[in-house]
Write a protein that holds these residues in place. Structure first.
Motif, mmCIF file in Angstrom:
data_model
loop_
_atom_site.group_PDB
_atom_site.id
_atom_site.type_symbol
_atom_site.label_atom_id
_atom_site.label_comp_id
_atom_site.label_asym_id
_atom_site.label_seq_id
_atom_site.Cartn_x
_atom_site.Cartn_y
_atom_site.Cartn_z
ATOM 1 N N THR A 29 0.836 -1.197 0.000
ATOM 2 C CA THR A 29 0.000 0.000 0.000
ATOM 3 C C THR A 29 0.870 1.246 0.000
ATOM 4 O O THR A 29 1.963 1.240 0.564
ATOM 5 C CB THR A 29 -0.957 0.030 1.216
ATOM 6 O OG1 THR A 29 -1.692 1.260 1.182
ATOM 7 C CG2 THR A 29 -0.226 -0.098 2.533
ATOM 8 N N ASN A 30 0.384 2.280 -0.641
ATOM 9 C CA ASN A 30 1.100 3.560 -0.608
ATOM 10 C C ASN A 30 0.685 4.385 0.602
ATOM 11 O O ASN A 30 1.124 5.515 0.755
ATOM 12 C CB ASN A 30 0.871 4.349 -1.902
ATOM 13 C CG ASN A 30 -0.571 4.767 -2.094
ATOM 14 O OD1 ASN A 30 -1.475 4.279 -1.411
ATOM 15 N ND2 ASN A 30 -0.808 5.652 -3.042
ATOM 16 N N ASN A 31 -0.122 3.841 1.467
ATOM 17 C CA ASN A 31 -0.578 4.535 2.669
ATOM 18 C C ASN A 31 0.505 4.417 3.748
ATOM 19 O O ASN A 31 0.888 3.311 4.123
ATOM 20 C CB ASN A 31 -1.892 3.922 3.153
ATOM 21 C CG ASN A 31 -2.513 4.697 4.273
ATOM 22 O OD1 ASN A 31 -1.853 5.419 4.997
ATOM 23 N ND2 ASN A 31 -3.818 4.540 4.430
ATOM 24 N N ALA A 32 0.973 5.554 4.247
ATOM 25 C CA ALA A 32 2.013 5.563 5.278
ATOM 26 C C ALA A 32 1.454 5.863 6.663
ATOM 27 O O ALA A 32 2.200 6.063 7.607
ATOM 28 C CB ALA A 32 3.083 6.588 4.919
ATOM 29 N N ALA A 33 0.137 5.892 6.802
ATOM 30 C CA ALA A 33 -0.480 6.270 8.072
ATOM 31 C C ALA A 33 -0.277 5.229 9.164
ATOM 32 O O ALA A 33 -0.251 5.561 10.338
ATOM 33 C CB ALA A 33 -1.972 6.527 7.882
ATOM 34 N N LYS A 34 -0.121 3.969 8.779
ATOM 35 C CA LYS A 34 0.024 2.903 9.761
ATOM 36 C C LYS A 34 1.354 2.182 9.574
ATOM 37 O O LYS A 34 1.876 2.079 8.473
ATOM 38 C CB LYS A 34 -1.111 1.885 9.624
ATOM 39 C CG LYS A 34 -2.480 2.388 10.002
ATOM 40 C CD LYS A 34 -3.503 1.267 9.893
ATOM 41 C CE LYS A 34 -4.912 1.585 10.255
ATOM 42 N NZ LYS A 34 -5.313 2.911 10.549
ATOM 43 N N SER A 59 5.296 3.528 4.753
ATOM 44 C CA SER A 59 6.036 3.871 5.973
ATOM 45 C C SER A 59 7.221 2.923 6.171
ATOM 46 O O SER A 59 8.329 3.352 6.517
ATOM 47 C CB SER A 59 5.109 3.817 7.190
ATOM 48 O OG SER A 59 4.464 2.559 7.281
ATOM 49 N N PHE A 60 7.019 1.649 5.937
ATOM 50 C CA PHE A 60 8.090 0.655 6.057
ATOM 51 C C PHE A 60 9.151 0.869 4.979
ATOM 52 O O PHE A 60 10.353 0.811 5.240
ATOM 53 C CB PHE A 60 7.508 -0.764 5.958
ATOM 54 C CG PHE A 60 8.551 -1.826 5.797
ATOM 55 C CD1 PHE A 60 9.315 -2.223 6.871
ATOM 56 C CD2 PHE A 60 8.765 -2.417 4.566
ATOM 57 C CE1 PHE A 60 10.300 -3.198 6.727
ATOM 58 C CE2 PHE A 60 9.731 -3.401 4.410
ATOM 59 C CZ PHE A 60 10.505 -3.794 5.493
ATOM 60 N N GLU A 81 1.579 8.597 12.653
ATOM 61 C CA GLU A 81 2.214 7.791 13.694
ATOM 62 C C GLU A 81 2.874 6.532 13.121
ATOM 63 O O GLU A 81 3.930 6.122 13.573
ATOM 64 C CB GLU A 81 1.165 7.415 14.751
ATOM 65 C CG GLU A 81 1.672 6.588 15.883
ATOM 66 C CD GLU A 81 2.555 7.362 16.857
ATOM 67 O OE1 GLU A 81 3.061 6.731 17.794
ATOM 68 O OE2 GLU A 81 2.742 8.574 16.690
ATOM 69 N N GLY A 82 2.269 5.933 12.122
ATOM 70 C CA GLY A 82 2.822 4.715 11.536
ATOM 71 C C GLY A 82 4.210 4.916 10.969
ATOM 72 O O GLY A 82 5.077 4.046 11.087
ATOM 73 N N THR A 83 4.445 6.070 10.369
ATOM 74 C CA THR A 83 5.771 6.358 9.820
ATOM 75 C C THR A 83 6.785 6.508 10.950
ATOM 76 O O THR A 83 7.902 5.985 10.872
ATOM 77 C CB THR A 83 5.733 7.625 8.950
ATOM 78 O OG1 THR A 83 4.785 7.418 7.895
ATOM 79 C CG2 THR A 83 7.088 7.920 8.338
ATOM 80 N N ARG A 84 6.405 7.196 12.025
ATOM 81 C CA ARG A 84 7.315 7.342 13.166
ATOM 82 C C ARG A 84 7.689 5.986 13.740
ATOM 83 O O ARG A 84 8.846 5.691 14.014
ATOM 84 C CB ARG A 84 6.690 8.213 14.265
ATOM 85 C CG ARG A 84 7.662 8.460 15.443
ATOM 86 C CD ARG A 84 6.954 9.038 16.655
ATOM 87 N NE ARG A 84 5.910 8.173 17.176
ATOM 88 C CZ ARG A 84 6.117 7.044 17.880
ATOM 89 N NH1 ARG A 84 7.344 6.635 18.133
ATOM 90 N NH2 ARG A 84 5.101 6.331 18.317
ATOM 91 N N ILE A 85 6.692 5.124 13.896
ATOM 92 C CA ILE A 85 6.944 3.789 14.448
ATOM 93 C C ILE A 85 7.923 3.015 13.571
ATOM 94 O O ILE A 85 8.889 2.427 14.066
ATOM 95 C CB ILE A 85 5.616 3.014 14.614
ATOM 96 C CG1 ILE A 85 4.766 3.653 15.710
ATOM 97 C CG2 ILE A 85 5.874 1.536 14.903
ATOM 98 C CD1 ILE A 85 3.333 3.143 15.762
#
Length: 111
Positions: A29-34, A59-60, A81-85
């Motif tokens: 997924t291109n979603n970086a939220a999680k 995000s990963f 937050e997902g990107t920070r994690i």
């Protein structure tokens, strides 16, 4: 795979069949939220069992790329937050503005 909290009727049987056939399943997924861990929990909530290493969110990928180039600085995070994690799980330090802060100084970036 799902919309909202509703899993499409073919999702779970299809994933089971792919795994029975020995096919590797990846969720990209291109979603970086999680983060990947957050996606595992979200998917459990809707009844889809996945492993963390099957999930490939933006995000990963961002964190893995920075680690691959041996990035040693601090990331100014404008994102979820997902990107920070993911960054922190890869050993990459982050900084960001507080919710009520509207500007950041160069000195703050260097902290």
């Amino acid at each position: 795979l799902w919309r909202g909290d509703n899993v499409f009727p073919t999702t779970i049987p299809s994933l089971s069949k792919f795994r029975q056939l020995g096919l590797r399943v990846l969720f990209v997924t291109n979603n970086a939220a999680k983060s990947r861990s957050q996606y595992v929990e979200k998917w459990k909530e809707v009844g889809v069992e996945v492993e963390k290493d099957e999930i490939v969110p933006a995000s990963f990928l961002a964190a893995a790329y920075l680690k691959s180039i041996k990035f040693s600085g601090k990331v100014f995070l404008i994102g979820a937050e997902g990107t920070r994690i993911e960054l922190e799980e890869h050993g990459i330090a982050t900084t960001q503005c507080s919710n009520d802060q509207t500007t950041i100084t160069n000195g703050e970036l260097l902290e």
